[in-house]
Design a protein around this motif. Structure first.
Motif, short mmCIF file in Angstrom:
data_model
loop_
_atom_site.label_atom_id
_atom_site.label_comp_id
_atom_site.label_asym_id
_atom_site.label_seq_id
_atom_site.Cartn_x
_atom_site.Cartn_y
_atom_site.Cartn_z
N ASN A 152 0.74 -1.25 0.02
CA ASN A 152 -0.04 -0.14 -0.01
C ASN A 152 0.91 1.18 -0.16
O ASN A 152 0.27 2.36 -0.24
CB ASN A 152 -1.06 0.07 1.19
CG ASN A 152 -2.04 -0.92 0.86
OD1 ASN A 152 -2.47 -1.13 0.11
ND2 ASN A 152 -2.66 -1.62 2.14
N ARG A 153 2.14 1.18 0.43
CA ARG A 153 2.99 2.41 0.47
C ARG A 153 3.74 2.54 -1.07
O ARG A 153 4.49 3.64 -1.18
CB ARG A 153 4.09 2.29 1.64
CG ARG A 153 3.66 2.21 2.90
CD ARG A 153 4.54 2.00 3.84
NE ARG A 153 5.59 2.89 4.00
CZ ARG A 153 6.53 2.67 4.70
NH1 ARG A 153 6.95 1.78 5.41
NH2 ARG A 153 7.37 3.97 4.78
N GLY A 154 3.40 1.71 -2.02
CA GLY A 154 4.01 1.81 -3.24
C GLY A 154 5.54 0.96 -3.47
O GLY A 154 5.97 1.00 -4.47
N TYR A 155 5.92 0.19 -2.32
CA TYR A 155 7.02 -0.30 -2.26
C TYR A 155 7.10 -1.75 -3.10
O TYR A 155 6.02 -2.33 -2.89
CB TYR A 155 7.68 -0.50 -0.87
CG TYR A 155 8.08 0.70 -0.11
CD1 TYR A 155 8.46 1.61 -1.00
CD2 TYR A 155 7.95 0.74 1.16
CE1 TYR A 155 9.12 2.79 -0.18
CE2 TYR A 155 8.07 2.02 1.67
CZ TYR A 155 8.75 3.10 0.98
OH TYR A 155 9.01 3.91 1.89
N LEU A 156 7.99 -2.03 -3.72
CA LEU A 156 8.02 -3.30 -4.55
C LEU A 156 8.63 -4.25 -3.59
O LEU A 156 9.87 -4.17 -3.42
CB LEU A 156 8.80 -3.22 -5.82
CG LEU A 156 7.67 -2.31 -6.90
CD1 LEU A 156 8.69 -2.13 -8.19
CD2 LEU A 156 6.36 -3.12 -7.08
N TRP A 157 8.26 -5.60 -3.71
CA TRP A 157 8.70 -6.74 -3.01
C TRP A 157 9.02 -7.91 -4.19
O TRP A 157 7.97 -8.19 -4.78
CB TRP A 157 8.03 -7.12 -1.73
CG TRP A 157 7.55 -5.94 -0.82
CD1 TRP A 157 6.93 -4.93 -0.78
CD2 TRP A 157 8.44 -5.80 0.45
NE1 TRP A 157 7.12 -3.95 0.43
CE2 TRP A 157 8.06 -4.56 1.05
CE3 TRP A 157 9.47 -6.57 1.01
CZ2 TRP A 157 8.48 -4.28 2.25
CZ3 TRP A 157 10.02 -6.14 2.17
CH2 TRP A 157 9.54 -4.85 2.76
N LEU A 158 10.07 -8.48 -3.81
CA LEU A 158 10.16 -10.01 -4.65
C LEU A 158 10.11 -10.98 -3.54
O LEU A 158 10.60 -11.10 -2.51
CB LEU A 158 11.82 -9.85 -4.92
CG LEU A 158 12.07 -11.30 -5.64
CD1 LEU A 158 11.22 -11.51 -6.71
CD2 LEU A 158 13.40 -11.36 -5.83
N ILE A 159 9.13 -12.07 -3.84
CA ILE A 159 8.62 -13.15 -2.94
C ILE A 159 9.30 -14.21 -3.85
O ILE A 159 8.66 -14.75 -4.75
CB ILE A 159 7.24 -13.21 -2.40
CG1 ILE A 159 6.80 -11.90 -1.84
CG2 ILE A 159 6.97 -14.40 -1.74
CD1 ILE A 159 5.37 -11.67 -1.78
#
Length: 379
Positions: A152-159
């Motif tokens: 929701n903060r616009g950060y991108l994550w790699l899972i």
């Protein structure tokens, strides 16, 4: 063991293009949902997953934005929507699939090793031709698939879904324990120990109300509103992290000291309907998942008993079932059969331990259908 490892992607000049792929995946999701609803309205049945995949594949060839995601990622969204609808018709899961806001959180997946290349702490998206870095906090093993997710903060994550051997810890004790979850206290053990919840959400209500008031005063679409949204999302994340920190530490503490832990299966959906925010703040479901995960590292056995066991109403000494203790406001009672005085939560925890070890008293389950009511919860 199959685990998901989560890494935050560093921001670079190509981050916006990757974020656009997440937005595109949400548009694809919404389009598929619209097709399912239209198909059901016309034919009173849902299309098959293969039908939808063939139709979406034709649209992907004509749409350059969809084509950037790759065919496998598009097909996976079709499978995800189809699986959600099947759960909905079976009356399990979270309900009917809904449309998502494309400019908020979202995710898409690459299956196997198609569509990307992973090298240490760098990932390259083939369709974009750009490389993104992340902090390698944990070493991953054989990669099954990966998710690109935006919060929701616009950060991108790699899972990364990977097959790894979990690290093993030394257990200090071999005792057994039963756990009774409650509303007044987070949990009560069969040893009589009481652990209270930090109730971080309840303590944060004033700050949340202030942030929401500030947000409501801002003009829609303005930079000030976007800034307030980021502040609100950041604070919600902070509250969630506080709760998770408490639960992880408690799970490690329990698994370190006990070789056998008995817990109860709670009707969380029914409890949320009655107590709402309180149950969400306590977050029993998340704690149980953490407890079962940590238990594998310590070699601890976690046994979940059925939700229709009368753990609170049964005397742990003689097995007498006291119907008068059904109401949750009765916290202590004396067994009319053997005269033992019981604390409601401690008595329930002892019964949970006995049942989980196969030493419990055979309790009546003849009214299992009617026992769906929250009155029979051992809170």
């Amino acid at each position: 063991m199959i685990l998901n490892y989560k890494y935050r992607l560093y921001v670079n000049k190509h981050t916006e293009e990757l974020s656009q792929l997440v937005t595109t995946s949400t548009f694809v999701w919404n389009h598929i949902i619209a097709l399912y609803r239209r198909f059901y309205k016309l034919y009173k049945t849902s299309p098959s997953c293969s039908q939808m995949q063939k139709h979406i594949a034709k649209l992907t060839k004509k749409n350059p934005y969809w084509n950037k995601m790759g065919s496998q990622s598009i097909q996976e969204i079709c499978q995800r929507v189809d699986a959600t609808y099947k759960q909905f018709f079976k009356k399990i899961g979270r309900g009917r699939p809904n449309f998502h806001n494309p400019y908020k959180s979202g995710s898409f997946m690459f299956k196997g090793k198609v569509g990307y290349s992973l090298n240490g702490n760098e990932i390259t998206i083939n369709k974009l031709g750009h490389t993104y870095r992340f902090k390698l906090t944990r070493q991953y093993g054989t990669v099954k698939n990966i998710h690109i997710k935006r919060d929701n903060r616009g950060y991108l994550w790699l899972i990364i879904t990977t097959d790894v051997i979990p690290k093993q810890y030394e257990r200090l004790g071999d005792a057994s324990i039963g756990i009774d979850f409650g509303m007044k206290h987070f949990l009560t053990t069969s040893d009589g120990e009481i652990i209270d919840s930090p109730e971080v959400y309840k303590k944060s209500l004033n700050k949340l109300a202030k942030l929401n008031r500030n947000l409501s005063r801002k003009k829609k679409g303005s930079n000030s509103r976007k800034r307030c949204l980021r502040e609100l999302s950041k604070f919600h994340e902070h509250v969630a992290n506080q709760r998770a920190d408490f639960q992880w530490k408690l799970a490690h503490e329990l698994c370190k000291c006990y070789s056998h832990i008995g817990i109860e299966d709670l009707n969380l959906r029914g409890m949320k309907k009655l107590w709402g925010r309180k149950i969400s703040d306590l977050s029993y479901g998340e704690f149980i998942n953490k407890l079962m995960y940590v238990a594998q590292k310590y070699g601890t056995v976690v046994v979940k008993i059925g939700r229709f066991e009368y753990s609170s109403q049964t005397c742990n000494v003689c097995g007498y079932k006291n119907q008068e203790t059904k109401q949750l406001n009765i916290r202590t009672w004396v067994c009319p059969e053997c005269g033992t005085e019981h604390d409601r939560d401690v008595n329930a925890a002892i019964n949970i331990l006995k049942i989980s070890k196969g030493k419990g008293i055979s309790l009546d389950r003849s009214n299992s259908k009617s026992d769906m009511s929250p009155d029979n919860q051992s809170l």
